[in-house]
Design a protein around this motif. Structure first.
Motif, PDB file in Angstrom:
ATOM      1  N   LEU A 575       0.839  -1.201   0.000  1.00 55.68           N
ATOM      2  CA  LEU A 575       0.000   0.000   0.000  1.00 55.68           C
ATOM      3  C   LEU A 575       0.877   1.255   0.000  1.00 55.68           C
ATOM      4  CD1 LEU A 575      -2.701   1.371   0.004  1.00 55.68           C
ATOM      5  CD2 LEU A 575      -2.923   0.897   2.440  1.00 55.68           C
ATOM      6  N   TYR A 576       1.882   1.274   0.865  1.00 55.81           N
ATOM      7  CA  TYR A 576       2.842   2.394   0.885  1.00 55.81           C
ATOM      8  C   TYR A 576       4.243   1.818   0.913  1.00 55.81           C
ATOM      9  CZ  TYR A 576      -1.385   4.849   2.133  1.00 55.81           C
ATOM     10  OH  TYR A 576      -2.661   5.327   2.125  1.00 55.81           O
ATOM     11  N   THR A 577       5.113   2.411   0.148  1.00 54.24           N
ATOM     12  CA  THR A 577       6.478   1.907   0.104  1.00 54.24           C
ATOM     13  C   THR A 577       7.412   3.041  -0.278  1.00 54.24           C
ATOM     14  OG1 THR A 577       7.882   0.154  -0.774  1.00 54.24           O
ATOM     15  CG2 THR A 577       6.347   1.162  -2.304  1.00 54.24           C
ATOM     16  N   SER A 578       8.693   2.770  -0.208  1.00 58.68           N
ATOM     17  CA  SER A 578       9.661   3.803  -0.554  1.00 58.68           C
ATOM     18  C   SER A 578       9.576   4.146  -2.040  1.00 58.68           C
ATOM     19  CB  SER A 578      11.073   3.319  -0.223  1.00 58.68           C
ATOM     20  OG  SER A 578      12.007   4.181  -0.829  1.00 58.68           O
ATOM     21  N   ILE A 579       9.797   5.408  -2.323  1.00 58.73           N
ATOM     22  CA  ILE A 579       9.809   5.857  -3.714  1.00 58.73           C
ATOM     23  C   ILE A 579      10.898   5.138  -4.501  1.00 58.73           C
ATOM     24  CG2 ILE A 579      11.410   7.809  -3.408  1.00 58.73           C
ATOM     25  CD1 ILE A 579       8.105   8.220  -5.192  1.00 58.73           C
ATOM     26  N   GLU A 580      11.855   4.577  -3.772  1.00 57.11           N
ATOM     27  CA  GLU A 580      12.953   3.884  -4.454  1.00 57.11           C
ATOM     28  C   GLU A 580      12.571   2.484  -4.920  1.00 57.11           C
ATOM     29  OE1 GLU A 580      16.218   4.193  -1.703  1.00 57.11           O
ATOM     30  OE2 GLU A 580      16.060   6.378  -1.743  1.00 57.11           O
ATOM     31  N   GLU A 581      11.487   1.954  -4.420  1.00 56.62           N
ATOM     32  CA  GLU A 581      11.037   0.642  -4.889  1.00 56.62           C
ATOM     33  C   GLU A 581      10.778   0.704  -6.387  1.00 56.62           C
ATOM     34  OE1 GLU A 581      10.309  -2.499  -3.498  1.00 56.62           O
ATOM     35  OE2 GLU A 581      11.544  -1.716  -1.841  1.00 56.62           O
ATOM     36  N   GLU A 582      11.348  -0.254  -7.075  1.00 59.23           N
ATOM     37  CA  GLU A 582      11.304  -0.173  -8.529  1.00 59.23           C
ATOM     38  C   GLU A 582       9.929  -0.551  -9.095  1.00 59.23           C
ATOM     39  OE1 GLU A 582      13.900  -1.809 -12.347  1.00 59.23           O
ATOM     40  OE2 GLU A 582      13.876  -2.903 -10.465  1.00 59.23           O
ATOM     41  N   ILE A 583       9.531   0.172 -10.104  1.00 58.22           N
ATOM     42  CA  ILE A 583       8.370  -0.233 -10.891  1.00 58.22           C
ATOM     43  C   ILE A 583       8.891  -0.624 -12.265  1.00 58.22           C
ATOM     44  CG2 ILE A 583       6.305   0.600 -12.075  1.00 58.22           C
ATOM     45  CD1 ILE A 583       5.622   2.201  -9.624  1.00 58.22           C
ATOM     46  N   LYS A 584       8.631  -1.859 -12.638  1.00 62.39           N
ATOM     47  CA  LYS A 584       9.088  -2.314 -13.963  1.00 62.39           C
ATOM     48  C   LYS A 584       8.035  -1.971 -15.011  1.00 62.39           C
ATOM     49  CE  LYS A 584      12.043  -6.084 -12.452  1.00 62.39           C
ATOM     50  NZ  LYS A 584      11.791  -7.362 -11.796  1.00 62.39           N
ATOM     51  N   VAL A 585       8.523  -1.778 -16.201  1.00 61.16           N
ATOM     52  CA  VAL A 585       7.633  -1.400 -17.294  1.00 61.16           C
ATOM     53  C   VAL A 585       7.838  -2.391 -18.431  1.00 61.16           C
ATOM     54  CG1 VAL A 585       7.251   0.351 -19.049  1.00 61.16           C
ATOM     55  CG2 VAL A 585       7.579   1.037 -16.686  1.00 61.16           C
TER      56      VAL A 585
ATOM     57  N   GLU B 500      11.784   9.595   4.885  1.00 64.46           N
ATOM     58  CA  GLU B 500      11.449   8.671   3.808  1.00 64.46           C
ATOM     59  C   GLU B 500      10.587   9.366   2.772  1.00 64.46           C
ATOM     60  OE1 GLU B 500      10.452   4.335   4.848  1.00 64.46           O
ATOM     61  OE2 GLU B 500       9.641   5.613   6.429  1.00 64.46           O
ATOM     62  N   LEU B 501      10.857   9.101   1.529  1.00 60.53           N
ATOM     63  CA  LEU B 501       9.951   9.528   0.454  1.00 60.53           C
ATOM     64  C   LEU B 501       9.106   8.315   0.103  1.00 60.53           C
ATOM     65  CD1 LEU B 501      12.319  11.669   0.328  1.00 60.53           C
ATOM     66  CD2 LEU B 501      11.519  12.078  -1.998  1.00 60.53           C
ATOM     67  N   VAL B 502       7.829   8.462   0.324  1.00 61.95           N
ATOM     68  CA  VAL B 502       6.912   7.324   0.247  1.00 61.95           C
ATOM     69  C   VAL B 502       6.011   7.471  -0.964  1.00 61.95           C
ATOM     70  CG1 VAL B 502       5.088   6.087   1.478  1.00 61.95           C
ATOM     71  CG2 VAL B 502       6.949   7.163   2.749  1.00 61.95           C
ATOM     72  N   LYS B 503       5.744   6.354  -1.598  1.00 61.26           N
ATOM     73  CA  LYS B 503       4.740   6.358  -2.675  1.00 61.26           C
ATOM     74  C   LYS B 503       3.651   5.352  -2.341  1.00 61.26           C
ATOM     75  CE  LYS B 503       7.199   2.992  -5.549  1.00 61.26           C
ATOM     76  NZ  LYS B 503       7.933   2.788  -6.804  1.00 61.26           N
ATOM     77  N   ALA B 504       2.561   5.442  -3.056  1.00 60.15           N
ATOM     78  CA  ALA B 504       1.415   4.562  -2.799  1.00 60.15           C
ATOM     79  C   ALA B 504       1.304   3.511  -3.896  1.00 60.15           C
ATOM     80  CB  ALA B 504       0.128   5.377  -2.723  1.00 60.15           C
ATOM     81  N   HIS B 505       0.535   2.494  -3.604  1.00 63.94           N
ATOM     82  CA  HIS B 505       0.231   1.419  -4.566  1.00 63.94           C
ATOM     83  C   HIS B 505      -0.327   2.035  -5.851  1.00 63.94           C
ATOM     84  CE1 HIS B 505      -1.803  -2.083  -6.254  1.00 63.94           C
ATOM     85  NE2 HIS B 505      -1.145  -2.841  -5.405  1.00 63.94           N
ATOM     86  N   PRO B 506       0.098   1.525  -7.004  1.00 57.61           N
ATOM     87  CA  PRO B 506      -0.383   2.126  -8.267  1.00 57.61           C
ATOM     88  C   PRO B 506      -1.897   2.082  -8.465  1.00 57.61           C
ATOM     89  CG  PRO B 506       1.550   0.765  -8.669  1.00 57.61           C
ATOM     90  CD  PRO B 506       1.148   0.515  -7.240  1.00 57.61           C
ATOM     91  N   HIS B 507      -2.580   1.252  -7.715  1.00 58.18           N
ATOM     92  CA  HIS B 507      -4.049   1.260  -7.847  1.00 58.18           C
ATOM     93  C   HIS B 507      -4.713   2.348  -6.995  1.00 58.18           C
ATOM     94  CE1 HIS B 507      -4.823  -2.820  -9.960  1.00 58.18           C
ATOM     95  NE2 HIS B 507      -3.832  -2.148 -10.500  1.00 58.18           N
ATOM     96  N   VAL B 508      -3.947   2.990  -6.152  1.00 63.46           N
ATOM     97  CA  VAL B 508      -4.454   4.246  -5.585  1.00 63.46           C
ATOM     98  C   VAL B 508      -4.236   5.273  -6.696  1.00 63.46           C
ATOM     99  CG1 VAL B 508      -4.380   5.882  -3.673  1.00 63.46           C
ATOM    100  CG2 VAL B 508      -3.640   3.506  -3.306  1.00 63.46           C
ATOM    101  N   LEU B 509      -5.157   5.280  -7.639  1.00 64.50           N
ATOM    102  CA  LEU B 509      -4.941   6.010  -8.899  1.00 64.50           C
ATOM    103  C   LEU B 509      -4.548   7.461  -8.658  1.00 64.50           C
ATOM    104  CD1 LEU B 509      -7.974   4.713 -11.017  1.00 64.50           C
ATOM    105  CD2 LEU B 509      -5.608   3.902 -11.078  1.00 64.50           C
ATOM    106  N   CYS B 510      -5.184   8.062  -7.661  1.00 67.02           N
ATOM    107  CA  CYS B 510      -4.981   9.494  -7.466  1.00 67.02           C
ATOM    108  C   CYS B 510      -3.590   9.822  -6.930  1.00 67.02           C
ATOM    109  CB  CYS B 510      -6.050  10.055  -6.524  1.00 67.02           C
ATOM    110  SG  CYS B 510      -6.059   9.282  -4.901  1.00 67.02           S
ATOM    111  N   LEU B 511      -2.855   8.834  -6.491  1.00 72.48           N
ATOM    112  CA  LEU B 511      -1.533   9.115  -5.924  1.00 72.48           C
ATOM    113  C   LEU B 511      -0.383   8.688  -6.838  1.00 72.48           C
ATOM    114  CD1 LEU B 511      -2.123   8.237  -2.156  1.00 72.48           C
ATOM    115  CD2 LEU B 511      -2.380  10.438  -3.327  1.00 72.48           C
ATOM    116  N   TRP B 512      -0.712   8.343  -8.051  1.00 72.19           N
ATOM    117  CA  TRP B 512       0.328   7.961  -9.009  1.00 72.19           C
ATOM    118  C   TRP B 512       1.324   9.114  -9.179  1.00 72.19           C
ATOM    119  CZ3 TRP B 512       2.808   4.226 -11.208  1.00 72.19           C
ATOM    120  CH2 TRP B 512       3.531   4.448 -12.389  1.00 72.19           C
ATOM    121  N   GLU B 513       2.613   8.755  -9.099  1.00 71.36           N
ATOM    122  CA  GLU B 513       3.701   9.736  -9.233  1.00 71.36           C
ATOM    123  C   GLU B 513       3.554  10.892  -8.252  1.00 71.36           C
ATOM    124  OE1 GLU B 513       6.441   9.335 -10.319  1.00 71.36           O
ATOM    125  OE2 GLU B 513       6.412   8.061 -12.100  1.00 71.36           O
TER     126      GLU B 513
END
Lengths: 615, 615
Positions: A575-585, B500-513
């Protein structure tokens, strides 16, 4: 005259309508939809109105049966069906529909009280009438009765329903007219209707009460809430707020009033509200009203895609208001919005077979949102059939100096202009293709202008007259083609219609780094059924993504699909993870379909705004 | 024993509470907040309860005055204040609060009907009682009465309110107990309360009715709606849904029941629901319940930031449930969530001066959302003071084999353990710093374990015993430090606490990038007042953004701010435009503050999730 909005004698109209029966639509896009309207949707909605007792309520009143079944605004659903059926008859007579119509009109006429009052719920209890203007929708239903009566009269020439509507209108004027009881409707609609009734009757009291209903808002007569657009006087509004359908119907009424009165102050309010909507509060589909709570507009740039409310009725109201603004100004920006809402946020409201309807129109979904055959609050089904019945009226308009082409549809038109009839044969595959060719056949040679709309989406276009290029189009203008027209004059408009990758304003926070596909007036989406083996919510595109537009006659009634060399992202399920976690494309061939056509096949996730990646 | 959740005799508890009065908090973070609680918030809320007639209602009942002023759940607000004031007294006696308490308790006691019934609205009309369990909150208020009575009894030893609560509890058992009338509360809460009442009285009928209220849900007794978690039996739930506060209170009750009964099936449901929430439906702040409509959980990954509902009460309920799950398991993942919700989504609910409260907690705002002194539905103000009053109870726990440190707070503790008292002096600047030092003073040398919580956010930590490193911590575990403890044993826990710089799961559409800043348990936001001359909604950061954490003792009661070398984006003001339109990026020094502290100064835009750019 069989017209939808009759500005033909409106002193402040820039454009005047062309009758519905002057237009014969012959294309592969709208013609099948209008056939579905007549063959499926109008009879189907009729059945629903009977099944749910909405028509029977009128008969119950006539025979003194107190068992009125009631849900809010029930009578209006019947009236909206009458309006839709009447206009649908206007350009394509259908005996079955006409028979149904006669029966419904008889039922309505039979339910009118001797004092002109007509609202089935309170037919038998005068003490309850007009006691709760905010919630009880008596005025809203009355407005729809007038619209229905005007439509039936214009289409068939039959006066009976019009007489009923006039009696009710006079009842209302006697009660709420200038100097009488103070009140405004909780749900606007009657403001437009009174102006249309004025256009038929030329009785100025109907204009006066329409004006009163607009100007009495904001005085707390219905509680002062912003949801009901009663928080401040209409003339002081500078932001579009409140219940989206109510807000846009009210604006439609104010525009109608401006068309008759030339009240500039009113028009300036409308321009402010239009900018507030079109520049800061409108979905890419032309849908509006982003909030579930109160079905209202949100704040500026508040346009959630997954939880978009975007009621079908609000997109329809958006078309209706912009249509009027176009007539008031000839400004193509209004037609741009009308076209967008028509082809996307409104058209998505009805299934391809005409028998299922969306109320809410999300721009991203997990497959749970499906159209339904009916709703307890049935405003959307009855509204979308009404809008479709108007369609031929939107194609052309006339002005003192010429003929305006607003919406390109392959068709044959016989346009009454000045003292002759100008026949126009239009050839195009619009909205799937930007090439439009016309043959003009005036009865007699004459100098006038043909105004060709260059849509806002069209960055590059060329206009040819009799094979000679006469200019380039500028986006969101009317190209003014002045000529001495003779039999067989030919126009060719070449509009480039590339696929556009669109992004939203950075303050639409939820759409940051997301991209939508648009081609011409059509907004696209990715639906699970076309993209097996992946989750469409994982789709990503970059700016140089290769996209091919291909017409598929066998898909969804014939649509141009987009074949996309896109990507799928792959990631860990946190649900939440570090921005450094890779997303593959990973590259993936993808297919997008027009947004309006989604949810007509197997349920599954859908998305308009996919992820934007940089390569 | 002055404890909040008394698992000390619960057969299925892994952890047992340490009394509130065993803990003396001496830090710069919580101590001032608890002073504000006693000096400002508790007296202020009392004034509001008097001003709004909520306390007077009880006096009205006693004197036969029929003019009960009523808003939903009014009685519960009084009970929650009693609970808060009682626990606050438990660790810091305050004569003024005690006097207020005595008066309120007297008022409540005086309003009880002779048959035990106590609900001011229906004090004078027996015919209306228990007729609408879904909406009328009689059982909800009864639950809060029991909690208040238990708290008052535990804190002061005075039985009068407990006797009142027992009489009402027995009235309810007689009506709804096994074999009696079928019914469940529309708003859960009483499930926890009955278990706590059992813990005081050891009367098993209270466990039985708590179980019945859990197991009778999903049978349509209150209409079968998902909002009320009545759509299926509790034991069949596999997704957390419905009204967030109700859902979490119900889970809290089921956890309490598990602690007493060891009902594994119940516990498995709770684990499923926990995963559903913590892995797919929780804001980064620990707030939950994303929808305005029904105040409910949304679907998976439906976590809009701007229109987050995230009711303060739901974050509080999240702490309360996870606290119980921790006692049931000793599993630190529950404490991770409790800590997160406590420091962010719950703490944001109260202003720094203790006199204003958030009901809704957006994660992005234009400056219009402000805390208010009171709400007609006053659940949040009374709930946040209750939670703060519990705080010392969360720091430590004990088990059969040792002492558990759950939350690091500079403090002195005298922990009853086995047959002695272990004094622990804790030195730390947590949550602003990850270094924690302990001095342990058992009365007598003894072998036992000290369990040190290694938070999930802490990727790197080291544990020292008497200056000797004994190991590294693993995120989201308890570090098991077994020793023969003697007077002056020293522990040092070094937790690295980078930003920490945190990102959310890509299915939390509104928080992409989009990216959020978190440091330790604290989530940050950018507020306009700290970033003049720019719009904080235009802030962008990239993965290598340099961030400095600096403690500012003079800001917002003393907070660690983040100084960020970030960016501001510049763009044309179009709602929709081509993806090719350039967005310029300009470097800018920025300042972020803890989310909980926003909206305590001049109003303006605020944002948690800023734009992520790639450099």
């Amino acid at each position: 005259m069989k017209v939808v909005i009759d500005t033909s004698r409106s002193p402040y109209a820039k454009l005047y309508p062309v009758p519905l029966d002057a237009i014969k639509i012959e294309d592969d896009f709208w013609k099948p939809k209008l056939q579905v309207l007549r063959k499926n949707a109008i009879p189907f909605v009729y059945e629903q109105l009977e099944r749910t007792g909405r028509i029977e309520n009128f008969r119950r009143v006539a025979r003194g049966d107190y068992n009125i079944e009631w849900r809010i605004a029930d009578d209006s659903d019947v009236y909206k069906w009458v309006e839709a059926a009447s206009y649908a008859l206007a350009y394509s007579y259908d005996e079955k529909i006409d028979e149904l119509l006669k029966g419904v009109v008889e039922a309505i006429n039979g339910a009118q009280d001797e004092d002109g009052y007509l609202f089935t719920l309170y037919a038998f209890d005068r003490s309850k009438r007009w006691k709760n203007l905010r919630d009880m929708h008596e005025l809203y239903c009355a407005g729809h009765l007038m619209h229905a009566a005007v439509a039936y009269y214009r289409s068939t020439g039959r006066r009976s329903l019009l007489d009923t509507a006039i009696r009710f209108a006079d009842h209302i004027v006697n009660r709420f007219g200038p100097g009488r009881e103070e009140g405004v409707p909780g749900h606007p609609e009657i403001e437009m209707a009174f102006v249309e009734l004025y256009r038929v009757t030329r009785d100025k009291k109907y204009l006066e009460i329409s004006k009163a209903f607009i100007d009495k808002r904001g005085k707390g007569l219905i509680g002062g809430s912003m949801t009901y657009i009663d928080h401040k006087p209409f003339r002081e509004l500078d932001e579009i707020v409140g219940h989206a359908v109510r807000s846009l119907y009210l604006n439609g009424g104010a525009t109608d009033l401006y068309l008759e009165t030339g009240d500039r102050e009113l028009f300036e309010v409308l321009e402010r509200l239009w900018k507030s909507m079109a520049w800061r509060k409108m979905y890419i589909t032309g849908g509006v009203g982003s909030r579930y709570v109160g079905e209202t507009f949100g704040d500026d740039y508040e346009l959630p895609d997954r939880r978009a409310y975007a009621e079908t009725c609000a997109a329809i109201a958006n078309v209706m208001w912009n249509w009027r603004m176009l007539y008031a100004t000839g400004d193509p920006k209004y037609m741009d919005v009308a076209e967008l809402a028509l082809h996307n946020g409104a058209l998505s409201g009805i299934s391809l077979d005409g028998r299922e309807y969306f109320y809410v129109n999300p721009l991203a979904d997990r497959g749970k949102t499906r159209r339904k055959p009916w709703y307890e609050c049935a405003c959307c089904p009855t509204n979308i059939i009404r809008l479709l019945s108007y369609l031929p009226g939107l194609l052309y308009a006339i002005s003192d100096d010429g003929i305006w082409v607003n919406l390109y549809v392959q068709s044959a038109a016989r346009i009454p202009f000045r003292d002759q009839t100008v026949e126009i044969r239009e050839y195009t595959r619009y909205p799937w293709d930007g090439l439009v060719e016309f043959e003009v056949y005036p009865e007699k040679e004459e100098n006038f202008v043909i105004y060709l709309r260059i849509p806002g989406w069209c960055k590059s276009s060329r206009v040819y007259l009799d094979d000679k290029q006469v200019g380039n189009g500028t986006p969101s203008t009317y190209f003014k083609l002045e000529s001495r027209w003779c039999k067989g004059s030919r126009i060719r408009l070449e509009m480039e219609m590339p696929v556009e990758l669109v992004k939203a304003h950075p303050h639409v926070l939820c759409l940051w780094e997301r991209v939508a596909l648009r081609r011409g007036p059509i907004v696209y989406c990715f639906e699970a059924v076309d993209n097996p083996g992946i989750d469409v919510w994982d789709i990503a595109l970059h700016g140089k993504t290769s996209v091919r537009a291909i017409y598929d006659p066998n898909l969804l009634g014939g649509v141009t699909v987009l074949e996309v060399d896109g990507y799928i992202i792959e990631y860990e399920d946190n649900l939440y993870t570090s921005i450094e976690e890779e997303i593959k494309v990973k590259p993936r061939k993808l297919k997008a379909i027009p947004y309006y056509a989604w949810s007509n096949r197997n349920p599954g996730p859908m998305i308009v705004w996919v992820k934007h990646i940089k390569q």
